[in-house]
Design a protein around this motif. Structure first.
Motif, mmCIF file in Angstrom:
data_model
loop_
_atom_site.group_PDB
_atom_site.id
_atom_site.type_symbol
_atom_site.label_atom_id
_atom_site.label_comp_id
_atom_site.label_asym_id
_atom_site.label_seq_id
_atom_site.Cartn_x
_atom_site.Cartn_y
_atom_site.Cartn_z
ATOM 1 N N ASP A 60 0.828 -1.207 0.000
ATOM 2 C CA ASP A 60 0.000 0.000 0.000
ATOM 3 C C ASP A 60 0.862 1.256 0.000
ATOM 4 O OD1 ASP A 60 -2.322 1.450 -0.003
ATOM 5 O OD2 ASP A 60 -2.475 1.483 2.177
ATOM 6 N N GLY A 61 1.729 1.395 0.984
ATOM 7 C CA GLY A 61 2.641 2.527 1.068
ATOM 8 C C GLY A 61 1.946 3.826 1.416
ATOM 9 N N ARG A 62 2.732 4.874 1.534
ATOM 10 C CA ARG A 62 2.192 6.193 1.845
ATOM 11 C C ARG A 62 2.890 7.227 0.981
ATOM 12 N NH1 ARG A 62 5.228 9.199 5.896
ATOM 13 N NH2 ARG A 62 7.185 8.143 6.351
ATOM 14 N N ILE A 63 2.173 8.290 0.696
ATOM 15 C CA ILE A 63 2.728 9.350 -0.147
ATOM 16 C C ILE A 63 3.628 10.245 0.696
ATOM 17 C CG2 ILE A 63 2.167 11.446 -1.425
ATOM 18 C CD1 ILE A 63 -0.245 10.035 -2.542
ATOM 19 N N VAL A 64 4.853 10.488 0.220
ATOM 20 C CA VAL A 64 5.784 11.411 0.854
ATOM 21 C C VAL A 64 6.324 12.340 -0.225
ATOM 22 C CG1 VAL A 64 6.452 9.791 2.671
ATOM 23 C CG2 VAL A 64 7.766 9.859 0.540
ATOM 24 N N MET A 65 6.864 13.465 0.196
ATOM 25 C CA MET A 65 7.471 14.406 -0.743
ATOM 26 C C MET A 65 8.947 14.053 -0.934
ATOM 27 S SD MET A 65 4.953 16.116 -1.605
ATOM 28 C CE MET A 65 3.728 14.910 -1.092
ATOM 29 N N GLY A 66 9.353 13.838 -2.167
ATOM 30 C CA GLY A 66 10.721 13.418 -2.441
ATOM 31 C C GLY A 66 11.759 14.402 -1.951
ATOM 32 N N CYS A 67 11.463 15.722 -2.043
ATOM 33 C CA CYS A 67 12.461 16.722 -1.666
ATOM 34 C C CYS A 67 12.590 16.863 -0.164
ATOM 35 C CB CYS A 67 12.135 18.072 -2.289
ATOM 36 S SG CYS A 67 10.706 18.901 -1.543
ATOM 37 N N MET A 68 11.638 16.303 0.606
ATOM 38 C CA MET A 68 11.653 16.452 2.062
ATOM 39 C C MET A 68 11.960 15.141 2.778
ATOM 40 S SD MET A 68 11.042 19.666 2.493
ATOM 41 C CE MET A 68 10.583 19.848 4.214
#
Length: 931
Positions: A60-68
């Motif tokens: 499933d995973g979770r959405i994160v911001m790549g730059c942060m």
């Protein structure tokens, strides 16, 4: 190195990187807006979203911001997971709700990062049918055009302008979906680095106003790798041409020099290349003083008749290429050649070249300066004499913040967190100067002294560094800071024309370097090849010395040098009356050329090949962007043909630019690496030359369609490894040959990351240029330089300062002080009028206010100038605008008497309507913004 997994692909990444940087370095396209490699991450645009998984079993995973999101060992991510793809597409769609979709008429069209990212995420259909928010655009000056309706609220502009460049007059205003990026009111952007907004902005909010006046689509520009000739920093640039006109200048990345940014002089100061004052044909002076145009060969023949077998002398130029100066020196001989400096300027510049060649301290690149933890500036307003260095120094003061962040476990790219942690804590920067500087706002200590007192101060610091005891609190404090620093940086320069000050700065650095090999010494010098010609002509004469002997010569050649900016009118009259034949070579008409017997039209940097040596001692090559018009020729080619016609035994054997470079390299051990500066004309990438034109280039048939629809035959470039056509390649060549940045899917300047070895790292094709000066790390401490011996008594005796006299201090300006850029309309507008600068106390004493007139009286006569009042001025000192035509007769260090000009007429403000119907501020307000 940590290992991470991106869509099943194993990547080895750098410790401390974030996911966005890791993906881009690995060649994986992950869209972004707000992140910038020089400014770190703030996570405001949400465009670089990826899905992160806890482990292999997590689906499933979770959405994160790549730059942060920092990389961690074994971390798993997906760019292709549906929820990540849908999120990124939704972000772009929301950003586009209020965007005007004006790509066909947008100045950024075809080079727009928003276009690239919209295509990359697959957003095609516009569902929103409601009303869009609209904004009123502002007048921001003659350099930057404002189109606020294109904004996507990435915050890059204010992060660059305020946080990185130290500007104070641009901000984010309002909130929610009404955020407005602009000034509190219409007016000229005050920062000398405002032009970088053009490249920092990922859309078309801030665009190049001079380009819009004569607009050409970006893909139709012909470009070449070049070097800025606005000062001695040597920033790498990529000029673009169309239809024989130089249209714009973009930054060309060099990890060691300018990085991602330019100053406004470098970006906008090349308008003189298109000036109506350009010389197209050789001119022969007639008896009545007018000039008759003659062809190239006639001019060569005329010089041959005058000079063949005769005595010649030559005056070189610190703004001409090393090759042109070298050929001129070889032709005239060392005893009859001047480097092109006046006596005082030449003494200081040659001292600088000697100090850099002898010191055990490092002559740093700007990137190395950014790592300095203590900076001492002696007598220089660095922002106005070496602008790009000043921008680097604004980053150096953040090293205290990075130190605190490291202790707290924060990575450097967490920009907002690092700034919040540090608050107002900065690394020390001490500025010792006679007049306020543009870096005063970030200095930890300001010390205001006269010219000779600064030298005394520097000599005292050198003594304390070497162990002596002096009863001066400031001296001891500064010396202790330098001794405790890991990477101290000493900066001085030629502005005050003080030979002793230059030596004192070198003494401090050399003594520190005995125990600290990371000690750095940097000098600010005025012109693009000042150091190069000083190294080339160490033992040559000054201009004045040659003029004294002028009647002993038959011909005197003047190379790209307006003598009115260097010597007095009496000395110029002496030269005119000497009877010697004067042959002038220059780019633009000027007063010196009007006195010449023969004038030869030479090319600008944009039309010629040449080597320049910057203030660091780095030799770099510039290449022609387009073929010269009419009968202009590069200076080196004119001199080569003239000397060959005169049958000079050595020069007659040279026929090609590369042969001149080799001959110059063989002439001096210091120049031995000149042949390594850039590949020779035989270089090929994959068997092809390097193309100056993009594959999208649309040809030049439209302008002459009434005559022919066939593409005109393009000129053949025999001198360089570049080609004037679309044929060729822009791939896997040396960095010094890269004309422009483009990569599939990356049409904007963000495509630069495809040319870098890693994100925010050096270019893949090695650095551009070659360092010629390295520190003498094995220098015997017993052979260290000794500080100049100056006593205040001897200074007073020498100057003979009377109670009503003041000492002149030059004030340099990014806009106005440089000779060539001042012929650019926009720069001339910002330059304003020449001025004299005094303190508030002196103004009160003389009963004047800003805008009044003062008479400046010295040995050369009286000069009436407009008054400017500064907060910080040393006692007995008065500033004047250096480099302006009206103040050419004034010299640093001279004594003057000031008196109120009762006949002065104050300039009246003129309100001029702009295209948007707004009003432009009066010129005198614009001019004062940069003092």
């Amino acid at each position: 190195m940590p290992k991470i997994y991106v869509d099943g692909q194993e990547l080895s990444v750098k410790e401390g990187e974030n996911i966005l940087e890791a993906c881009l370095s690995a060649g994986i396209n992950l869209p972004y807006f707000c992140w910038h490699p020089a400014m770190g991450s703030i996570g405001s645009c949400r465009q670089c979203a990826v899905v992160q998984y806890q482990n292999e079993e997590d689906t499933d995973g979770r959405i994160v911001m790549g730059c942060m999101t920092p990389v961690t060992e074994g971390a798993r991510f997906s760019l292709n997971a549906n929820k990540g793809v849908e999120f990124r597409e939704a972000v772009v769609e929301s950003l586009m709700l209020n965007h005007p979709h004006d790509c066909p008429v947008c100045g950024e069209g075809g080079e727009c990062h928003l276009q690239d990212m919209t295509v990359m995420v697959g957003h095609r259909d516009r569902r929103y049918t409601g009303l869009k928010n609209t904004h009123r655009n502002q007048y921001l000056g003659p350099l930057i055009n404002h189109e606020m309706n294109r904004c996507i609220t990435c915050y890059r502009c204010v992060r660059y302008y305020d946080d990185y460049a130290g500007g104070t007059d641009l901000s984010a205003q309002a909130s929610h979906d009404h955020v407005y990026f602009g000034r509190h009111e219409d007016g000229v952007l005050e920062s000398e680095f405002s032009g970088n907004l053009v490249e920092v902005c990922p859309t078309g909010v801030f665009t190049d106003k001079p380009l819009l006046k004569q607009y050409t689509r970006k893909w139709d520009l012909q470009s070449a790798p070049s070097i800025c000739n606005g000062c001695a920093v040597g920033c790498n640039i990529s000029p673009g041409e169309r239809y024989g006109k130089l249209k714009r200048v973009h930054n060309r990345f060099n990890d060691d020099v300018n990085g991602y940014f330019l100053c406004d002089r470098g970006r906008f100061g090349s308008g003189y290349v298109n000036s109506s004052l350009r010389l197209d044909y050789a001119g022969l002076r007639k008896k009545n003083g007018s000039f008759q145009a003659i062809h190239q060969q006639a001019a060569v023949d005329k010089v041959a008749r005058w000079a063949k077998g005769k005595k010649i002398a030559a005056i070189g130029s610190p703004r001409a290429s090393l090759e042109a100066n070298y050929l001129l020196r070889e032709w005239a001989g060392k005893d009859n050649f001047s480097a092109g400096f006046s006596e005082h300027e030449g003494q200081v510049i040659h001292t600088i070249s000697t100090m850099l060649s002898r010191t055990n301290a490092l002559s740093p690149s700007i990137k190395q300066m950014e790592a300095a933890d203590v900076v001492l500036i002696l007598g220089e307003d660095v922002t106005n004499t070496a602008p790009r260095v000043a921008l680097g120094l604004r980053q150096a003061i953040r090293n205290k913040a990075y130190q605190l962040a490291e202790q707290a476990g924060l990575p450097k790219w967490q920009d907002a967190a690092v700034r919040n942690l540090a608050q107002d804590q900065r690394s020390p920067m001490i500025i010792v100067s006679p007049i306020g500087t543009r870096l005063d706002d970030v200095a930890s200590q300001l010390i205001t002294l006269g010219i000779e007192d600064i030298t005394q101060f520097a000599a005292a610091v050198a003594d304390v560094v070497s162990g002596k005891h002096i009863k001066d609190v400031d001296v001891n404090a500064v010396a202790q800071l330098l001794k405790d620093a890991e990477r101290p940086l000493i900066i001085s320069g030629s502005s005050l024309l003080s030979d002793s000050l230059v030596k004192s700065a070198a003494v401090i650095a050399s003594r520190l370097a005995v125990d600290n090999k990371q000690t750095m010494l940097s000098y600010c010098i005025p012109e693009s090849n000042s150091l190069g010609v000083a190294l080339l002509a160490e033992d040559t004469k000054s201009i004045e010395e040659l003029i004294i002997r002028a009647d002993k010569f038959d011909v005197l050649l003047l190379l790209e040098n307006d003598l009115h900016r260097r010597i007095s009118p009496d000395q110029i009259d002496q030269l005119k009356n000497s009877g010697v034949k004067l042959v002038g070579l220059d780019v633009l008409e000027n007063e010196t050329l009007s006195a010449c017997d023969l004038v030869l039209p030479v090319t600008s940097y944009a039309e010629s090949e040449g080597t320049l040596i910057n203030s660091e001692g780095r030799a770099q090559r510039h290449y022609p962007v387009f073929e010269p018009a009419a009968e202009r020729m590069p200076s080196w080619k004119w001199i080569l043909e003239l000397a060959t016609a005169c049958e000079h035994t050595k020069i007659v054997k040279l026929t090609h630019f590369d042969e001149i470079v080799e001959s110059c390299a063989d002439s001096c051990s210091l120049f031995g690496q000149l042949t390594q500066v850039a590949p020779d004309h035989k270089f090929r990438s994959h068997g092809l030359k390097i193309s100056r034109k993009t594959h999208r280039y649309s040809g030049r048939t439209a302008i002459s369609a009434n005559q022919s629809v066939h593409e005109p035959l393009q000129p053949v470039d025999q001198e360089t490894p570049l080609t004037f056509s679309m044929e060729g390649i822009n791939l896997e060549q040396a960095a010094s040959l890269t004309p422009f940045y483009w990569s599939p899917g990356w049409n904007s300047n963000q495509s630069l990351q495809k040319f870098q070895a890693e994100v925010d790292g050096p270019l893949s094709g090695n650095s551009s240029g070659q360092r010629l000066i390295e520190p003498k790390l094995d220098l015997d401490p017993n052979c260290l330089l000794s500080a100049p011996s100056l006593s205040k008594t001897s200074i007073s005796d020498r100057l003979k300062i009377k109670p009503d006299e003041s000492q002149l201090v030059p004030i340099y300006r990014v806009h106005g002080s440089d000779e060539l850029s001042s012929y650019t309309d926009e720069i001339a507008e910002l330059a304003g009028e020449a001025f004299v600068a005094i303190s508030a106390a002196v103004a009160e004493q003389l009963n004047v206010v800003e805008g009044d007139g003062l008479i400046v009286s010295n040995a050369d006569g009286d000069l009436s100038l407009e008054v400017k009042i500064l907060n910080r001025v040393a006692s007995d000192c008065v500033g004047y605008s250096a480099g302006y035509t009206k103040t050419n007769s004034l010299r640093a260090g001279n004594l003057v008497v000031l008196s109120r000009d009762s006949k002065w007429q104050r300039r009246m403000p003129q309100l001029i309507a702009t295209d948007s119907g707004n009003k432009r501020p009066p010129n005198n307000i614009e001019g004062s913004a940069h003092v």
